[in-house]
Design a protein around this motif. Sequence first.
Motif, mmCIF file in Angstrom:
data_model
loop_
_atom_site.group_PDB
_atom_site.id
_atom_site.type_symbol
_atom_site.label_atom_id
_atom_site.label_comp_id
_atom_site.label_asym_id
_atom_site.label_seq_id
_atom_site.Cartn_x
_atom_site.Cartn_y
_atom_site.Cartn_z
ATOM 1 N N TYR A 100 43.016 99.946 -0.688
ATOM 2 C CA TYR A 100 43.011 101.302 -1.249
ATOM 3 C C TYR A 100 41.982 101.438 -2.375
ATOM 4 N N ASP A 101 40.874 100.776 -2.197
ATOM 5 C CA ASP A 101 39.700 100.938 -3.069
ATOM 6 C C ASP A 101 39.979 100.698 -4.544
ATOM 7 N N GLY A 102 40.714 99.619 -4.842
ATOM 8 C CA GLY A 102 40.895 99.212 -6.229
ATOM 9 C C GLY A 102 42.201 99.614 -6.872
ATOM 10 N N SER A 103 43.093 100.290 -6.135
ATOM 11 C CA SER A 103 44.355 100.752 -6.715
ATOM 12 C C SER A 103 45.553 100.296 -5.893
ATOM 13 N N TYR A 104 46.641 99.982 -6.594
ATOM 14 C CA TYR A 104 47.908 99.637 -5.944
ATOM 15 C C TYR A 104 49.003 100.420 -6.651
ATOM 16 N N LYS A 105 49.691 101.277 -5.878
ATOM 17 C CA LYS A 105 50.684 102.190 -6.450
ATOM 18 C C LYS A 105 50.005 103.013 -7.541
ATOM 19 N N ASP A 106 50.454 102.921 -8.792
ATOM 20 C CA ASP A 106 49.849 103.742 -9.847
ATOM 21 C C ASP A 106 48.953 102.929 -10.769
ATOM 22 N N VAL A 107 48.539 101.736 -10.307
ATOM 23 C CA VAL A 107 47.697 100.855 -11.123
ATOM 24 C C VAL A 107 46.299 100.769 -10.521
ATOM 25 N N THR A 108 45.282 100.989 -11.341
ATOM 26 C CA THR A 108 43.894 100.876 -10.895
ATOM 27 C C THR A 108 43.257 99.654 -11.538
ATOM 28 N N ILE A 109 42.767 98.757 -10.707
ATOM 29 C CA ILE A 109 42.149 97.520 -11.177
ATOM 30 C C ILE A 109 40.636 97.667 -11.274
ATOM 31 N N MET A 110 40.051 98.421 -10.357
ATOM 32 C CA MET A 110 38.605 98.635 -10.369
ATOM 33 C C MET A 110 38.295 100.014 -9.805
ATOM 34 N N SER A 111 37.090 100.486 -10.020
ATOM 35 C CA SER A 111 36.694 101.797 -9.516
ATOM 36 C C SER A 111 36.526 101.760 -8.005
ATOM 37 N N LYS A 112 36.613 102.917 -7.365
ATOM 38 C CA LYS A 112 36.389 102.987 -5.918
ATOM 39 C C LYS A 112 34.989 102.497 -5.568
ATOM 40 N N LYS A 113 34.024 102.859 -6.406
ATOM 41 C CA LYS A 113 32.650 102.428 -6.173
ATOM 42 C C LYS A 113 32.547 100.906 -6.220
ATOM 43 N N GLY A 114 33.214 100.300 -7.201
ATOM 44 C CA GLY A 114 33.182 98.846 -7.317
ATOM 45 C C GLY A 114 33.868 98.158 -6.153
ATOM 46 N N ALA A 115 35.012 98.714 -5.710
ATOM 47 C CA ALA A 115 35.747 98.128 -4.591
ATOM 48 C C ALA A 115 34.915 98.171 -3.309
ATOM 49 N N LYS A 116 34.246 99.286 -3.069
ATOM 50 C CA LYS A 116 33.423 99.412 -1.866
ATOM 51 C C LYS A 116 32.195 98.502 -1.942
ATOM 52 N N ARG A 117 31.696 98.310 -3.152
ATOM 53 C CA ARG A 117 30.543 97.425 -3.317
ATOM 54 C C ARG A 117 30.908 95.983 -2.989
ATOM 55 N N LEU A 118 32.137 95.590 -3.342
ATOM 56 C CA LEU A 118 32.595 94.237 -3.025
ATOM 57 C C LEU A 118 32.633 93.984 -1.524
ATOM 58 N N ARG A 119 32.897 95.040 -0.754
ATOM 59 C CA ARG A 119 33.045 94.893 0.693
ATOM 60 C C ARG A 119 31.725 95.035 1.444
ATOM 61 N N LYS A 120 30.693 95.450 0.777
ATOM 62 C CA LYS A 120 29.423 95.695 1.445
ATOM 63 C C LYS A 120 28.711 94.393 1.776
ATOM 64 N N LYS A 121 28.261 94.269 2.999
ATOM 65 C CA LYS A 121 27.534 93.066 3.403
ATOM 66 C C LYS A 121 26.174 93.007 2.708
ATOM 67 N N ILE A 122 25.762 91.782 2.405
ATOM 68 C CA ILE A 122 24.443 91.592 1.800
ATOM 69 C C ILE A 122 23.360 91.962 2.800
ATOM 70 N N SER A 123 23.579 91.593 4.065
ATOM 71 C CA SER A 123 22.639 91.919 5.129
ATOM 72 C C SER A 123 23.386 91.858 6.451
ATOM 73 N N GLU A 124 22.773 92.281 7.511
ATOM 74 C CA GLU A 124 23.405 92.229 8.830
ATOM 75 C C GLU A 124 23.627 90.790 9.283
ATOM 76 N N GLU A 125 22.766 89.889 8.799
ATOM 77 C CA GLU A 125 22.893 88.495 9.190
ATOM 78 C C GLU A 125 23.966 87.775 8.385
ATOM 79 N N GLU A 126 24.230 88.233 7.176
ATOM 80 C CA GLU A 126 25.181 87.574 6.276
ATOM 81 C C GLU A 126 26.509 88.309 6.307
ATOM 82 N N GLY A 127 27.567 87.627 6.794
ATOM 83 C CA GLY A 127 28.874 88.261 6.925
ATOM 84 C C GLY A 127 29.540 88.538 5.598
#
Length: 205
Positions: free
Chosen positions: A103-130
């Motif tokens: 849920y992009d950095g939040s659990y129930k009513d607690v936010t650990i990181m921003s949505k932008k930061g959460a999505k950045r963590l999931r972004k692949k470095i490249s198509e070759e690098e998983g």
Amino acid sequence: MVGAVIERYTNERFDQHIKKNILDPLGLYGGYWVDQLDSARFATLYDYDSATCNFLASPQAYAPRREEIGNYKMGYTTPIFSPTGGMKISAQDLAKYMIMHMYDGSYKDVTIMSKKGAKRLRKKISEEEGYGMAIRTATDLIPGKTLKGHTGSAYGLYSVMFFDPKEKFGFVVITNGCLPDKNHEIRDVLSRSIEILYNNFIKKG
């Protein structure tokens, strides 16, 4: 290295920083400092002894390392806590942590990181690098689904944590012992477990 950077930047010991900023806010029981945890809640982890061909309880899995921690030097001796794989946590609490990522950095009513930061963590470095920033993209676990997550292995333990950030479902599977030269087989077991869980709990609705 990242654990040491966190200490130098925050002036807090790595394990305490993670507890204060992630575990406690999310209501999770776990941590890197063994003496701070209830040993009665530890699952036994098994290493394979090739000399006796037996599985034996791992002596290092929950080693307190009291002397090393007593002489701890911030920003230098961080590897004592093994930031990459030293977290002690149950499958249930790991699932809550996974939901926070799902849920992009939040659990129930607690936010650990921003949505932008959460999505950045999931972004692949490249198509070759998983892997991106410690979050892997997997397209081989469930046909037609792209999952995000991570695998773990230490002292005989093997684990997987993968989720679908779009359809909002995920899985955590943990084992506590395997033959060291059969890694591909235990990975197959974990992958098959995810497929079975998906087919019986998600796909069927």
